[in-house]
Motif scaffolding. Structure first.
Motif, mmCIF file in Angstrom:
data_model
loop_
_atom_site.group_PDB
_atom_site.id
_atom_site.type_symbol
_atom_site.label_atom_id
_atom_site.label_comp_id
_atom_site.label_asym_id
_atom_site.label_seq_id
_atom_site.Cartn_x
_atom_site.Cartn_y
_atom_site.Cartn_z
ATOM 1 N N LEU A 208 67.261 36.535 51.452
ATOM 2 C CA LEU A 208 67.911 37.369 52.454
ATOM 3 C C LEU A 208 68.970 38.268 51.817
ATOM 4 O O LEU A 208 69.059 39.460 52.130
ATOM 5 C CB LEU A 208 68.549 36.491 53.531
ATOM 6 C CG LEU A 208 67.603 35.831 54.529
ATOM 7 C CD1 LEU A 208 68.383 34.901 55.451
ATOM 8 C CD2 LEU A 208 66.855 36.874 55.341
ATOM 9 N N VAL A 209 69.770 37.708 50.936
ATOM 10 C CA VAL A 209 70.841 38.483 50.311
ATOM 11 C C VAL A 209 70.258 39.598 49.449
ATOM 12 O O VAL A 209 70.677 40.762 49.539
ATOM 13 C CB VAL A 209 71.750 37.562 49.478
ATOM 14 C CG1 VAL A 209 72.710 38.385 48.613
ATOM 15 C CG2 VAL A 209 72.547 36.642 50.388
ATOM 16 N N PHE A 210 69.283 39.272 48.614
ATOM 17 C CA PHE A 210 68.709 40.287 47.723
ATOM 18 C C PHE A 210 68.042 41.400 48.518
ATOM 19 O O PHE A 210 68.254 42.589 48.243
ATOM 20 C CB PHE A 210 67.705 39.639 46.776
ATOM 21 C CG PHE A 210 67.079 40.602 45.805
ATOM 22 C CD1 PHE A 210 67.750 40.949 44.638
ATOM 23 C CD2 PHE A 210 65.849 41.164 46.055
ATOM 24 C CE1 PHE A 210 67.196 41.854 43.740
ATOM 25 C CE2 PHE A 210 65.276 42.064 45.162
ATOM 26 C CZ PHE A 210 65.955 42.405 44.008
ATOM 27 N N ASN A 249 59.719 59.739 48.562
ATOM 28 C CA ASN A 249 58.796 58.774 49.148
ATOM 29 C C ASN A 249 58.433 57.691 48.141
ATOM 30 O O ASN A 249 58.339 56.502 48.481
ATOM 31 C CB ASN A 249 57.525 59.481 49.631
ATOM 32 C CG ASN A 249 57.790 60.448 50.770
ATOM 33 O OD1 ASN A 249 58.628 61.326 50.641
ATOM 34 N ND2 ASN A 249 57.097 60.301 51.877
ATOM 35 N N ALA A 250 58.208 58.117 46.890
ATOM 36 C CA ALA A 250 57.894 57.147 45.844
ATOM 37 C C ALA A 250 59.069 56.206 45.606
ATOM 38 O O ALA A 250 58.891 54.995 45.407
ATOM 39 C CB ALA A 250 57.527 57.878 44.554
ATOM 40 N N LEU A 251 60.278 56.762 45.656
ATOM 41 C CA LEU A 251 61.470 55.948 45.467
ATOM 42 C C LEU A 251 61.607 54.920 46.589
ATOM 43 O O LEU A 251 61.909 53.743 46.350
ATOM 44 C CB LEU A 251 62.696 56.853 45.424
ATOM 45 C CG LEU A 251 63.943 56.337 44.698
ATOM 46 C CD1 LEU A 251 63.638 56.062 43.245
ATOM 47 C CD2 LEU A 251 65.068 57.353 44.815
ATOM 48 N N ALA A 252 61.383 55.357 47.834
ATOM 49 C CA ALA A 252 61.446 54.437 48.967
ATOM 50 C C ALA A 252 60.335 53.397 48.900
ATOM 51 O O ALA A 252 60.531 52.235 49.284
ATOM 52 C CB ALA A 252 61.352 55.233 50.273
ATOM 53 N N THR A 253 59.172 53.783 48.404
ATOM 54 C CA THR A 253 58.069 52.833 48.260
ATOM 55 C C THR A 253 58.407 51.753 47.251
ATOM 56 O O THR A 253 58.104 50.573 47.454
ATOM 57 C CB THR A 253 56.789 53.578 47.826
ATOM 58 O OG1 THR A 253 56.473 54.588 48.799
ATOM 59 C CG2 THR A 253 55.623 52.622 47.700
ATOM 60 N N ALA A 259 61.581 44.661 47.788
ATOM 61 C CA ALA A 259 61.934 43.718 48.853
ATOM 62 C C ALA A 259 60.776 42.784 49.168
ATOM 63 O O ALA A 259 60.971 41.567 49.352
ATOM 64 C CB ALA A 259 62.347 44.492 50.108
ATOM 65 N N MET A 260 59.556 43.309 49.214
ATOM 66 C CA MET A 260 58.394 42.474 49.507
ATOM 67 C C MET A 260 58.125 41.473 48.386
ATOM 68 O O MET A 260 57.738 40.328 48.641
ATOM 69 C CB MET A 260 57.168 43.356 49.742
ATOM 70 C CG MET A 260 57.278 44.291 50.931
ATOM 71 S SD MET A 260 57.627 43.416 52.479
ATOM 72 C CE MET A 260 56.140 42.438 52.647
ATOM 73 N N ILE A 263 60.575 38.661 48.777
ATOM 74 C CA ILE A 263 60.178 37.766 49.870
ATOM 75 C C ILE A 263 59.000 36.892 49.447
ATOM 76 O O ILE A 263 58.966 35.692 49.729
ATOM 77 C CB ILE A 263 59.831 38.586 51.120
ATOM 78 C CG1 ILE A 263 61.087 39.289 51.652
ATOM 79 C CG2 ILE A 263 59.224 37.704 52.207
ATOM 80 C CD1 ILE A 263 60.816 40.239 52.792
ATOM 81 N N ALA A 264 58.025 37.497 48.757
ATOM 82 C CA ALA A 264 56.857 36.732 48.320
ATOM 83 C C ALA A 264 57.246 35.647 47.314
ATOM 84 O O ALA A 264 56.768 34.498 47.404
ATOM 85 C CB ALA A 264 55.816 37.670 47.711
ATOM 86 N N LEU A 265 58.114 35.994 46.366
ATOM 87 C CA LEU A 265 58.564 34.991 45.399
ATOM 88 C C LEU A 265 59.356 33.885 46.076
ATOM 89 O O LEU A 265 59.194 32.698 45.758
ATOM 90 C CB LEU A 265 59.414 35.669 44.317
ATOM 91 C CG LEU A 265 58.671 36.575 43.334
ATOM 92 C CD1 LEU A 265 59.668 37.245 42.375
ATOM 93 C CD2 LEU A 265 57.635 35.781 42.548
ATOM 94 N N GLY A 266 60.217 34.278 47.024
ATOM 95 C CA GLY A 266 60.980 33.269 47.747
ATOM 96 C C GLY A 266 60.087 32.329 48.527
ATOM 97 O O GLY A 266 60.309 31.108 48.547
ATOM 98 N N PHE A 267 59.049 32.864 49.174
ATOM 99 C CA PHE A 267 58.145 32.013 49.931
ATOM 100 C C PHE A 267 57.330 31.116 49.007
ATOM 101 O O PHE A 267 57.038 29.959 49.336
ATOM 102 C CB PHE A 267 57.215 32.870 50.791
ATOM 103 C CG PHE A 267 56.301 32.072 51.674
ATOM 104 C CD1 PHE A 267 56.809 31.352 52.745
ATOM 105 C CD2 PHE A 267 54.940 32.029 51.428
ATOM 106 C CE1 PHE A 267 55.977 30.604 53.559
ATOM 107 C CE2 PHE A 267 54.102 31.294 52.240
ATOM 108 C CZ PHE A 267 54.619 30.576 53.312
#
Length: 290
Positions: A208-210, A249-253, A259-260, A263-267
């Motif tokens: 959550l923090v990251f 757009n590439a930067l936002a991607t 972030a994804m 989340i995947a590593l955390g899960f």
């Protein structure tokens, strides 16, 4: 079309109106993200007219994310802030949560209320307050990465503290007391019994923090000292109206991908901890059902 008719006529399924609202919400939420990601692969400079597929805005040119020093610096600064803030916030927040849970009296009750203030205090107010402290007081801290980390840690500290306290509330004190009855010291009981049981909450708070830090805008914008300390969110804001290209757009991607991945590593770590403790991959571990 058979499955549509069966879904429409089955009285045991969820109400059709709620299902329609849910589908509309998901479409409305995901469609702009999909479009933004799609145009990050546009071969031309337009962000509204498709001109062919290309990866030129990610690498291969001086205007790409990896080829432009400013864009590359923003990525490094964002990941550095996320990593550094997480490494500082999670141990401090976990220790604060354990201390507040074990400490009784009016003082911890007041501190517990203060930790919840960051959930309701506007982030702009906190950013301006820290900006005044850094610029007006004689502190060995200047605007830039150090000030940004201080502000982010202050704002994010409540997440691990609240999650750890919630986990401790369901664990109770019986495990710790049993360990001390068997000869463990209070410190050994914390390290060998309580901390392993708090691992899912600690992992969840780290994710959550990251994830929250890497897309933070208000704090890092107020506390950034120069262009070298501007993360992705600030750079996108500053460039969105002046000279927007699909590189934004590439930067936002890339920001979304980071972030994804977190989340995947955390899960994945959570599932590993769940299997190790015999809880499988049940998300109820976060609720404290040990």
């Amino acid at each position: 079309m058979t499955w549509i008719r069966r879904w429409w006529d089955d009285p045991w399924r969820k109400p059709r109106v709620l299902a329609t609202i849910t589908a509309f919400y998901l479409l409305w939420s995901l469609l702009p993200i999909v479009i933004a990601i799609l145009f990050s692969f546009n071969s031309g400079r337009s962000r509204s007219v498709w001109q062919g597929f290309s990866t030129r805005w990610y690498f291969g040119s001086d205007q790409s994310v990896l080829g432009n020093d400013t864009l590359h610096s923003a990525i490094v600064q964002t990941l550095w802030l996320g990593l550094l803030t997480t490494l500082i916030t999670v141990p401090l927040g976990a220790a604060l949560g354990i201390g507040l849970d074990r400490w009784r009296g009016r003082i911890p009750s007041g501190v517990n209320g203060i930790t919840l203030i960051s959930f309701v205090v506007p982030e702009t107010l906190l950013a301006v307050a820290i900006l005044f402290v850094v610029t007006n007081l004689a502190l060995p801290v200047s605007l830039g990465t150090s000030a940004q980390v201080i502000g982010l840690v202050t704002f994010q500290l409540s997440y691990p503290a609240v999650l750890v306290r919630s986990r401790l509330a369901t664990i109770g004190t019986q495990y710790e007391e049993a360990a001390m009855d068997l000869g463990a010291s209070p410190l050994q009981a914390q390290l060998r019994v309580i901390l392993p049981m708090l691992a899912p909450a600690i992992v969840a708070s780290a994710v959550l923090v990251f994830a929250d830090v890497i897309d933070d805008f208000v704090l890092v914008r107020y506390l950034s000292g120069s262009a070298d300390t501007e993360p992705i969110s600030v750079l996108i804001y500053n460039s969105a109206r002046s000279s927007p290209t699909p590189a934004l757009n590439a930067l936002a991607t890339i920001l979304l991908a980071a972030a994804m991945i977190a989340i995947a590593l955390g899960f994945a770590v959570f599932r590993w901890l769940g299997r190790r403790s015999g809880n499988g991959a049940d998300l109820s571990v976060f609720a404290g059902e040990a």
